[in-house]
Design a protein around this motif. Structure first.
Motif, mmCIF file in Angstrom:
data_model
loop_
_atom_site.group_PDB
_atom_site.id
_atom_site.type_symbol
_atom_site.label_atom_id
_atom_site.label_comp_id
_atom_site.label_asym_id
_atom_site.label_seq_id
_atom_site.Cartn_x
_atom_site.Cartn_y
_atom_site.Cartn_z
ATOM 1 N N VAL A 207 -8.895 -3.787 -10.228
ATOM 2 C CA VAL A 207 -10.079 -4.575 -9.910
ATOM 3 C C VAL A 207 -10.293 -4.664 -8.404
ATOM 4 C CG1 VAL A 207 -11.132 -6.863 -10.102
ATOM 5 C CG2 VAL A 207 -9.856 -5.903 -12.027
ATOM 6 N N ARG A 208 -9.205 -4.700 -7.646
ATOM 7 C CA ARG A 208 -9.337 -4.937 -6.207
ATOM 8 C C ARG A 208 -8.527 -3.929 -5.397
ATOM 9 N NH1 ARG A 208 -7.893 -11.085 -5.136
ATOM 10 N NH2 ARG A 208 -6.068 -10.471 -6.348
ATOM 11 N N VAL A 209 -9.069 -3.596 -4.230
ATOM 12 C CA VAL A 209 -8.383 -2.800 -3.225
ATOM 13 C C VAL A 209 -8.156 -3.703 -2.023
ATOM 14 C CG1 VAL A 209 -8.636 -0.875 -1.608
ATOM 15 C CG2 VAL A 209 -9.335 -0.600 -3.996
ATOM 16 N N GLY A 210 -6.948 -3.661 -1.461
ATOM 17 C CA GLY A 210 -6.622 -4.552 -0.351
ATOM 18 C C GLY A 210 -5.969 -3.821 0.803
ATOM 19 N N PHE A 211 -5.889 -4.527 1.929
ATOM 20 C CA PHE A 211 -5.337 -3.984 3.169
ATOM 21 C C PHE A 211 -4.425 -5.030 3.796
ATOM 22 C CE2 PHE A 211 -9.809 -3.141 2.485
ATOM 23 C CZ PHE A 211 -9.840 -1.761 2.351
ATOM 24 N N PRO A 212 -3.411 -4.619 4.514
ATOM 25 C CA PRO A 212 -2.598 -5.607 5.231
ATOM 26 C C PRO A 212 -3.428 -6.299 6.295
ATOM 27 C CG PRO A 212 -2.005 -3.368 5.898
ATOM 28 C CD PRO A 212 -2.942 -3.233 4.740
ATOM 29 N N GLY A 213 -3.434 -7.609 6.257
ATOM 30 C CA GLY A 213 -4.166 -8.386 7.255
ATOM 31 C C GLY A 213 -3.365 -8.608 8.517
#
Length: 493
Positions: A207-213
């Motif tokens: 559902v989601r794609v994320g990145f290191p913040g």
């Protein structure tokens, strides 16, 4: 000579797999040591501050998805899972064809048809192109480990040709997937690896794609090191292993380059296969599971960072449609990812995959070509001034999943007592990735717990499949493969 240092477990490598294994053993009451030859922990996910700007940079930009339960188990244990920044829920990624943006979004349809609406909207594909993807979808849905190995002798291009996938579909999506996920051109990638990846993509709904913040390594390195050292275990960086020692029957420890001997009941190697082979006694190297270590070959890549004088896009992440003459595969603007950056100008990171083809290029030439490709996709960025740039040449992204890769991936339990293997290239049932590395680390820790007579379930299962995917998987498993694919795999047995 000084006496040996005594441990229960010595872990070689301080990347995701090694630190996950160490964290997984913190409650076991065992004496641990983590050995890392580099000055920085994190392995192929390490990060540091750029010496000119002070901004965090990574060993290549990375993404995560909510189908990474083992990587997120590590982050949750360390209290850093909330530092991942997520894309809007429906957007998986943006592919640029020139300056035309094609948004790949999941629809309300269930797996395995959740992407059909997006593919139908791509003007480069016709109905016959889309229909031609039915062959690989049917094979991938019914895939089990035996069939992965059956496909492993074919390259991806040959398998897709045998399955009737039209050239436009191969160029548009399969070439892109092979490069961006498996880091290997379609004509050189194992068909088993490729269709295993497709299986995971269409049977579960990411559902989601994320990145290191934060810096990628900052997601797990400081917390893991602090937890291990707080429990009284050493984490030695800038420390090189010279050999794994033992008898013909079992591993008994590690000798360091400085001459120290670390005795241990378990040695967990998370090293790349070639590095591990160099440490093994010669008699071990001929045993099944260790005899292929020198067969593996790394995929080099180059990561480019560009600092501009203004914000050039509102996007977090985008990719280029595949072209064999392109340098870069994907781009990230960290000014839109790091949550505390406010209105700061753009910092764009990019990945050049399979970079041996441009190893002879100068840094200046790579920066110039990268900027040209960036401006093809974002013409409005021509008004921006490039203030600073760095080029990071990285010798190992993944072990190249060329034909034969899946058959040679070793299990966690090596054919020598006391020696365990971990790393994204080992037999995890997953494509090489941060998730595969984390799962392998948990698995190695499970085996140590089991040897101590206290079994623990540490490896997390992947998210469950939807009902429609399960029904179609069951139907695909009883359907015969297309005759051309059967003939192609038979010729290579």
């Amino acid at each position: 000579m000084s006496s040996a240092l005594e441990f229960d477990v010595v872990i070689l490598g301080g990347g995701i797999a090694g630190l996950t294994c160490a964290v997984g053993l913190l409650d076991a009451g065992l004496r641990l040591a983590v050995i890392e030859r580099d000055a920085l922990l994190g392995g192929r996910a390490r990060s540091w501050a750029d010496p000119t700007t002070g901004d965090p940079v990574h060993v290549g930009p990375h993404i995560v998805t909510d189908c990474y339960p083992n990587f997120f188990r590590l982050l949750e244990r360390l209290g850093t899972a909330d530092r991942v920044v997520w894309e809007p829920e429906s957007l998986l990624y943006t592919m640029f064809d020139g300056d035309r943006a094609i948004e790949l979004r999941r629809s309300s349809l269930p797996p395995p048809v959740q992407m059909l609406a997006t593919l139908r909207a791509d003007p480069a594909l016709g109905l016959l192109d889309l229909a031609s993807n039915g062959g690989p979808a049917r094979v991938a849905l019914g895939l089990d480990e035996q069939e992965v190995l059956r496909l492993d002798g074919l390259d991806g291009s040959a398998a897709l040709d045998a399955l009737g996938v039209r050239p436009a579909m191969q160029r548009r999506y399969w070439q892109f997937a092979a490069m961006s996920i498996l880091n290997t051109p379609l004509e050189r990638v194992s068909a088993g690896s490729l269709l295993r990846t497709f299986h995971h993509a269409i049977t579960r709904d990411a559902v989601r794609v994320g990145f290191p913040g934060v810096g990628l390594g900052d997601l797990f390195v400081p917390g893991a090191r602090a937890a291990v050292e707080a429990a009284g275990h050493p984490v030695w960086t800038s420390t090189t292993a010279a050999e794994i020692v033992g008898t013909d029957a079992r591993a008994t420890g590690v000798r360091l380059a400085d001459g120290r001997l670390l005795r241990a009941r378990h040695v967990v190697s998370t090293l790349p296969p070639g590095d591990l082979a160099a440490l093994l006694p010669e008699s071990w190297q001929q045993r099944a599971g260790l005899d292929a270590l020198r067969w593996f070959s790394p995929v080099p890549y180059i990561s480019v960072y560009l600092w501009f004088d203004r914000r050039i896009t509102a996007r977090q992440f985008w990719a280029r449609s595949y072209h064999p003459d392109d340098l870069n595969c994907d781009f990230y603007d960290y000014a839109n990812i790091y949550p505390d950056w406010g209105a700061r100008p753009s910092l764009v990171g990019s990945n050049i995959i399979d970079a041996a083809r441009v190893a002879h290029w100068s840094d200046a030439a790579i920066v110039e070509r990268t900027r040209e490709e960036l401006l093809e996709n974002l013409p409005a960025a021509r008004a921006a001034t490039l203030r600073h740039a760095t080029v990071h040449r990285i010798p190992l992204a993944v072990q190249a999943p060329r034909p034969g890769f899946e058959a040679r991936r070793p299990p966690a339990r090596a054919p020598v007592d006391g020696l365990l293997l971990a790393g994204d290239w080992t037999r995890t049932g997953l494509p090489s990735s941060m998730e595969s590395a984390a799962a392998s680390g948990w698995r190695a820790a499970e085996l140590v717990w089991a040897h101590a007579g206290r079994p623990q379930a540490l490896v997390q299962p992947l998210p469950s499949r939807g009902r429609l995917a399960r029904v179609l998987m069951a139907a695909s498993r009883v359907a015969p493969w297309p005759s051309r694919l059967r003939r192609a795999t038979t010729r290579r047995v």
